[in-house]
Design a protein around this motif. Structure first.
Motif, PDB file in Angstrom:
ATOM      1  N   GLN A 113       0.817  -1.197  -0.050  1.00  0.00           N
ATOM      2  CA  GLN A 113       0.024   0.072   0.070  1.00  0.00           C
ATOM      3  C   GLN A 113       1.007   1.228  -0.003  1.00  0.00           C
ATOM      4  OE1 GLN A 113      -3.940  -0.112   2.506  1.00  0.00           O
ATOM      5  NE2 GLN A 113      -3.050  -2.043   3.032  1.00  0.00           N
ATOM      6  N   VAL A 114       2.055   1.390   0.917  1.00  0.00           N
ATOM      7  CA  VAL A 114       2.723   2.280   0.809  1.00  0.00           C
ATOM      8  C   VAL A 114       3.732   2.837  -0.381  1.00  0.00           C
ATOM      9  CG1 VAL A 114       4.661   3.502   2.261  1.00  0.00           C
ATOM     10  CG2 VAL A 114       2.881   2.285   3.408  1.00  0.00           C
ATOM     11  N   ALA A 115       4.185   1.542  -1.035  1.00  0.00           N
ATOM     12  CA  ALA A 115       4.874   1.428  -2.109  1.00  0.00           C
ATOM     13  C   ALA A 115       3.992   1.743  -3.460  1.00  0.00           C
ATOM     14  CB  ALA A 115       5.458  -0.174  -2.558  1.00  0.00           C
ATOM     15  N   GLU A 116       2.775   1.726  -3.120  1.00  0.00           N
ATOM     16  CA  GLU A 116       2.110   2.156  -4.556  1.00  0.00           C
ATOM     17  C   GLU A 116       2.074   3.643  -4.650  1.00  0.00           C
ATOM     18  OE1 GLU A 116      -2.661   1.538  -5.967  1.00  0.00           O
ATOM     19  OE2 GLU A 116      -2.406   2.027  -3.695  1.00  0.00           O
ATOM     20  N   VAL A 117       2.264   4.381  -3.776  1.00  0.00           N
ATOM     21  CA  VAL A 117       2.645   5.853  -3.856  1.00  0.00           C
ATOM     22  C   VAL A 117       3.744   6.077  -4.916  1.00  0.00           C
ATOM     23  CG1 VAL A 117       3.015   8.221  -2.785  1.00  0.00           C
ATOM     24  CG2 VAL A 117       1.580   6.501  -1.920  1.00  0.00           C
ATOM     25  N   LEU A 118       4.635   5.393  -4.572  1.00  0.00           N
ATOM     26  CA  LEU A 118       6.119   5.614  -5.417  1.00  0.00           C
ATOM     27  C   LEU A 118       5.819   4.728  -6.958  1.00  0.00           C
ATOM     28  CD1 LEU A 118       8.618   4.603  -2.491  1.00  0.00           C
ATOM     29  CD2 LEU A 118       8.022   6.940  -3.496  1.00  0.00           C
ATOM     30  N   ARG A 119       5.233   3.941  -6.961  1.00  0.00           N
ATOM     31  CA  ARG A 119       4.924   3.390  -8.315  1.00  0.00           C
ATOM     32  C   ARG A 119       4.136   4.191  -9.114  1.00  0.00           C
ATOM     33  NH1 ARG A 119       4.960  -1.571  -5.231  1.00  0.00           N
ATOM     34  NH2 ARG A 119       2.779  -1.743  -5.362  1.00  0.00           N
ATOM     35  N   LEU A 120       2.942   4.968  -8.633  1.00  0.00           N
ATOM     36  CA  LEU A 120       2.102   5.754  -9.237  1.00  0.00           C
ATOM     37  C   LEU A 120       2.772   7.130  -9.650  1.00  0.00           C
ATOM     38  CD1 LEU A 120      -1.213   5.274  -7.409  1.00  0.00           C
ATOM     39  CD2 LEU A 120      -0.459   4.370  -9.742  1.00  0.00           C
ATOM     40  N   HIS A 121       3.494   7.721  -8.947  1.00  0.00           N
ATOM     41  CA  HIS A 121       3.925   9.052  -8.620  1.00  0.00           C
ATOM     42  C   HIS A 121       5.452   9.384  -8.978  1.00  0.00           C
ATOM     43  CE1 HIS A 121       0.258  10.953  -7.663  1.00  0.00           C
ATOM     44  NE2 HIS A 121       0.297  10.022  -6.430  1.00  0.00           N
ATOM     45  N   ARG A 122       6.308   8.156  -8.732  1.00  0.00           N
ATOM     46  CA  ARG A 122       7.763   8.209  -9.234  1.00  0.00           C
ATOM     47  C   ARG A 122       8.257   7.062 -10.105  1.00  0.00           C
ATOM     48  NH1 ARG A 122       6.747  12.237  -6.796  1.00  0.00           N
ATOM     49  NH2 ARG A 122       7.339  13.156  -5.151  1.00  0.00           N
ATOM     50  N   GLN A 162      -0.978   3.481  12.429  1.00  0.00           N
ATOM     51  CA  GLN A 162      -0.886   5.130  12.185  1.00  0.00           C
ATOM     52  C   GLN A 162       0.748   5.292  11.606  1.00  0.00           C
ATOM     53  OE1 GLN A 162      -2.364   7.632  11.635  1.00  0.00           O
ATOM     54  NE2 GLN A 162      -3.424   8.490  13.274  1.00  0.00           N
ATOM     55  N   ARG A 163       1.409   4.557  12.255  1.00  0.00           N
ATOM     56  CA  ARG A 163       2.829   4.916  11.596  1.00  0.00           C
ATOM     57  C   ARG A 163       2.991   4.348  10.170  1.00  0.00           C
ATOM     58  NH1 ARG A 163       7.112   2.321  16.452  1.00  0.00           N
ATOM     59  NH2 ARG A 163       5.425   2.356  17.940  1.00  0.00           N
ATOM     60  N   ALA A 164       2.301   3.422   9.647  1.00  0.00           N
ATOM     61  CA  ALA A 164       2.220   3.143   8.416  1.00  0.00           C
ATOM     62  C   ALA A 164       1.517   4.329   7.546  1.00  0.00           C
ATOM     63  CB  ALA A 164       1.431   1.699   7.975  1.00  0.00           C
ATOM     64  N   MET A 165       0.511   4.588   8.064  1.00  0.00           N
ATOM     65  CA  MET A 165      -0.367   5.776   7.513  1.00  0.00           C
ATOM     66  C   MET A 165       0.666   7.109   7.288  1.00  0.00           C
ATOM     67  SD  MET A 165      -3.482   6.385   6.583  1.00  0.00           S
ATOM     68  CE  MET A 165      -2.948   6.938   5.071  1.00  0.00           C
ATOM     69  N   ILE A 166       1.409   7.359   8.324  1.00  0.00           N
ATOM     70  CA  ILE A 166       2.446   8.572   8.142  1.00  0.00           C
ATOM     71  C   ILE A 166       3.545   8.328   7.205  1.00  0.00           C
ATOM     72  CG2 ILE A 166       4.136   9.710   9.612  1.00  0.00           C
ATOM     73  CD1 ILE A 166       2.434   9.216  12.151  1.00  0.00           C
ATOM     74  N   ALA A 167       3.936   6.839   7.214  1.00  0.00           N
ATOM     75  CA  ALA A 167       4.959   6.580   6.045  1.00  0.00           C
ATOM     76  C   ALA A 167       4.242   6.726   4.824  1.00  0.00           C
ATOM     77  CB  ALA A 167       5.433   5.295   6.403  1.00  0.00           C
ATOM     78  N   MET A 168       3.143   6.320   4.589  1.00  0.00           N
ATOM     79  CA  MET A 168       2.643   6.399   3.264  1.00  0.00           C
ATOM     80  C   MET A 168       2.531   7.856   2.776  1.00  0.00           C
ATOM     81  SD  MET A 168      -1.151   5.342   2.049  1.00  0.00           S
ATOM     82  CE  MET A 168      -0.901   3.659   2.229  1.00  0.00           C
ATOM     83  N   ALA A 169       2.069   8.775   3.550  1.00  0.00           N
ATOM     84  CA  ALA A 169       1.896  10.260   3.387  1.00  0.00           C
ATOM     85  C   ALA A 169       3.130  10.888   3.048  1.00  0.00           C
ATOM     86  CB  ALA A 169       1.285  10.939   4.440  1.00  0.00           C
ATOM     87  N   MET A 170       4.315  10.331   3.673  1.00  0.00           N
ATOM     88  CA  MET A 170       5.541  10.979   3.605  1.00  0.00           C
ATOM     89  C   MET A 170       6.487  10.494   2.350  1.00  0.00           C
ATOM     90  SD  MET A 170       6.043  12.111   7.784  1.00  0.00           S
ATOM     91  CE  MET A 170       7.485  12.910   7.603  1.00  0.00           C
ATOM     92  N   VAL A 171       6.451   9.287   2.163  1.00  0.00           N
ATOM     93  CA  VAL A 171       7.266   8.598   1.290  1.00  0.00           C
ATOM     94  C   VAL A 171       7.446   9.342   0.105  1.00  0.00           C
ATOM     95  CG1 VAL A 171       5.526   7.084   0.076  1.00  0.00           C
ATOM     96  CG2 VAL A 171       7.822   6.299   0.601  1.00  0.00           C
ATOM     97  N   ALA A 172       6.645  10.188  -0.453  1.00  0.00           N
ATOM     98  CA  ALA A 172       6.845  10.742  -1.556  1.00  0.00           C
ATOM     99  C   ALA A 172       7.499  12.384  -1.537  1.00  0.00           C
ATOM    100  CB  ALA A 172       5.777  10.923  -2.537  1.00  0.00           C
ATOM    101  N   LYS A 173       7.854  12.504  -0.318  1.00  0.00           N
ATOM    102  CA  LYS A 173       8.343  13.766   0.000  1.00  0.00           C
ATOM    103  C   LYS A 173       7.529  15.031  -0.576  1.00  0.00           C
ATOM    104  CE  LYS A 173      12.933  12.203   0.903  1.00  0.00           C
ATOM    105  NZ  LYS A 173      14.501  12.610   0.351  1.00  0.00           N
ATOM    106  N   PRO A 174       6.063  15.088  -0.048  1.00  0.00           N
ATOM    107  CA  PRO A 174       5.280  16.269  -0.843  1.00  0.00           C
ATOM    108  C   PRO A 174       5.564  17.637  -0.331  1.00  0.00           C
ATOM    109  CG  PRO A 174       4.345  15.287   1.106  1.00  0.00           C
ATOM    110  CD  PRO A 174       5.577  14.515   1.032  1.00  0.00           C
TER     111      PRO A 174
END
Length: 589
Positions: A113-122, A162-174
């Motif tokens: 779920q967290v890696a999906e952000v990087l695959r979609l946007h990076r 909650q930690r996983a949620m925070i990691a998901m939001a911050m992993v792409a460095k918005p």
């Protein structure tokens, strides 16, 4: 300098009802942290969700504008196409949601779920995204990032999710991070580390932050500007130094007066006689077998080990520790929801000279009587309230199951319970989704009290509440305890709350109790490095007293890194030793 985000005269409503957000305006500069502060239901979350255009379907953006001036130039977010907004969400603007169990997919592993952000946007492949995600998991406090990658949300505690949620939001460095109560489910040491992580990312990338919170201590450690909201309107705004240093509006002053803090001077503890016990946990150990995936062998995890706790009748025993330390597992074992490993037992003493009952060896009739006398307030109110039942049915269901009262008497009891927790009896007709997070927690407390129990096990009962409602709930719990001789097993990560309500405090770390004493001893003469870290990590609403992250990191590190007197590994922990009367510390002789 041009603001990164400009919210101007925002107005949001539902149907034909009056607006719930009225004339809200504020600016966020690049690299700046703006705190939105207010009670539950004040419109903070709706305001933030309007930035990403993820409001409820029935919500109406009646007027106002929101402009975002990022790397692609100024954009009017209200007039962008949905396709353009999808490129912004999760990439240039990310959001940490208040309820991770509701926001995370139960069907996919956390890592994917967290890696999906990087695959979609990076456009990263699986190997690249996994490497970045594991690094992010480590930074937000996962002890075993690989295990977190393989786990499903339901296999994690509330704080871990909650930690996983925070990691998901911050992993792409918005460019802009909207954090909606990002640390309410976290213990104070992890909270301090996450706040430090957000500050570190701000320094690295120039990221701006909108911080939605009711914790004035967090505001003092994070924000440069503060906007105070109440009933959908801005009550006061300005620099953090001005608002926190000399609040001008009466509502802001009310929030300050309600904020819990560890007293600077020890208050005399209530007398604790251990001869009248209502619940006794003896040598409780609980291990779980986790799926490892593929052809690998299942992994055995020890949630708690050799836990011995006694809840005295009419008193409050608080269990404090970080997420994943075993607190909730102990509570579930105490209620009979989990069976302890061989050698452990839980005894319940009904009173009136009755023999103790083994919680895990009761007859069906004994079990029914026990469930009426022992109730639990769960950590996640959204998961513990049925979305298909109106609140009236939810509150009267326990009475119906136990055959208590007529239909009219049950409804009258439900209305009384709502009044006790500060809600309107007219709310009985609503469904849980119509309430804010804090209101749902109040409903959970009301439901637990409907049977007039003798023992209440509270699993983070005030973590989702704003400070004024938290003060009200704590006063309520204290009043009920003293008036009805109610006993509490109180689980929390908020030491200020514990300092107020507890008669004895047990500190848990890595599945074992590391220190236990009355509050007037524990908070003013802490001996264990982890206890010292918990106290140092408690945020105070004073910008001149920031959290000492170095002291927090020293005590919150792995047990193998502690000073030699306290050091232990997962298998060999030293014994609990009485250093002074009533003060137990796990240390080597």
């Amino acid at each position: 300098m041009t603001p990164l985000l400009q919210v101007d005269a925002l107005k949001i409503g539902f149907g034909t009802a009056p607006a719930v957000v009225e004339d809200v305006s504020f600016d966020v500069m690049p690299g700046e942290t703006l705190a939105l502060v207010g009670e539950s239901g004040s419109g903070k979350t709706l305001t933030c969700r309007s930035v990403l255009r993820i409001l409820p379907e029935a919500a109406q953006l009646r007027s106002g504008s929101i402009r975002f001036d990022g790397t692609n130039g100024p954009q009017d977010l209200f007039n962008l196409s949905e396709r353009a907004m999808r490129k912004i969400r999760g990439d240039r603007i990310s959001m940490i949601f208040q309820e991770p169990m509701r926001s995370l997919s139960p069907l996919h592993r956390l890592g994917n779920q967290v890696a999906e952000v990087l695959r979609l946007h990076r456009n990263m492949n699986r190997a690249q995204s996994k490497k970045v995600v594991l690094e992010q998991f480590d930074r937000v406090g996962f002890v075993d990032p690989e295990r977190a990658w393989r786990s499903y949300p339901f296999e994690m505690s509330g704080g871990m999710r909650q930690r996983a949620m925070i990691a998901m939001a911050m992993v792409a460095k918005p460019e802009l991070l909207i954090a909606d109560e990002p640390t309410t489910a976290l213990d104070v040491t992890t909270q301090a580390q996450v706040l430090g992580l957000i500050n570190e990312l701000q320094r690295e990338t120039g990221m701006a932050v909108i911080l939605v919170t009711h914790d004035l201590g967090v505001v003092a450690n994070m924000a440069q500007k503060v906007v105070v909201m109440n009933k959908g309107r801005v009550m006061e705004s300005g620099s953090a130094a001005d608002v926190l240093g000399s609040p001008a509006h009466g509502y802001t002053q009310k929030l300050f007066n309600a904020a819990p803090m560890i007293p600077e001077v020890a208050t005399p503890a209530r007398a604790m006689e251990h001869d009248d016990i209502i619940m006794d946990l003896r040598n409780v150990t609980k291990t779980f077998t986790m799926r490892a995936g593929g052809w690998r062998k299942p992994v055995t995890v020890t949630a708690c080990k050799d836990v011995n706790l006694q809840v005295v009748r009419g008193k409050t025993l608080a269990v404090v520790g970080e997420s994943g330390s075993g607190k909730t597992t102990c509570a579930r074992v105490a209620l009979g929801a989990e069976v302890p490993d061989e050698g452990g037992e839980v005894l319940f003493y009904p009173g009136d000279g009755a023999d103790p009952l083994p919680v895990h060896g009761m007859t069906p009739m004994q079990r029914t009587a026990f469930q009426r006398q022992a109730q639990m307030v769960f950590q996640d109110p959204y998961s513990s309230l049925s979305p298909r039942m109106r609140i009236g049915a939810t509150l009267t269901e326990p009475l119906d199951i136990h055959g208590i009262g007529t239909r009219a008497e049950r409804r009258e009891k439900a209305e009384e319970m709502l009044g006790w927790v500060g809600l309107n009896p007219e709310m009985l007709k609503r469904y849980p989704h119509a309430f804010s997070g804090g209101q749902r927690q109040r409903l959970s407390i009301a439901r637990a009290l409907t049977l007039d129990p003798k023992l209440l096990i509270c699993d983070e009962p005030t973590s989702a509440l704003d400070v004024s409602v938290q003060d009200q709930i704590l006063s309520l719990l204290e009043d009920i305890r003293d008036r009805a001789d109610l006993s509490y097993l109180f689980i929390s990560h908020d030491l200020a709350v514990v300092a107020r309500i507890a008669d004895e405090v047990a500190v848990m770390r890595a599945g074992v109790i590391v220190e236990q004493a009355p509050p007037d001893t524990l908070f003013y003469n802490p001996q264990h490095p982890y206890t010292q870290a918990l106290i140092a990590a408690q945020p105070e609403p004073d910008i001149s007293r920031p959290i000492d992250l170095d002291l927090v990191a020293k005590g919150a590190g792995a047990p193998t890194t502690w000073p030699e007197m306290f050091r232990f590994d997962a298998l060999e922990a030293p014994a609990l030793r009485e250093l002074e009367p009533g003060h137990l510390v796990r240390c080597h002789a």
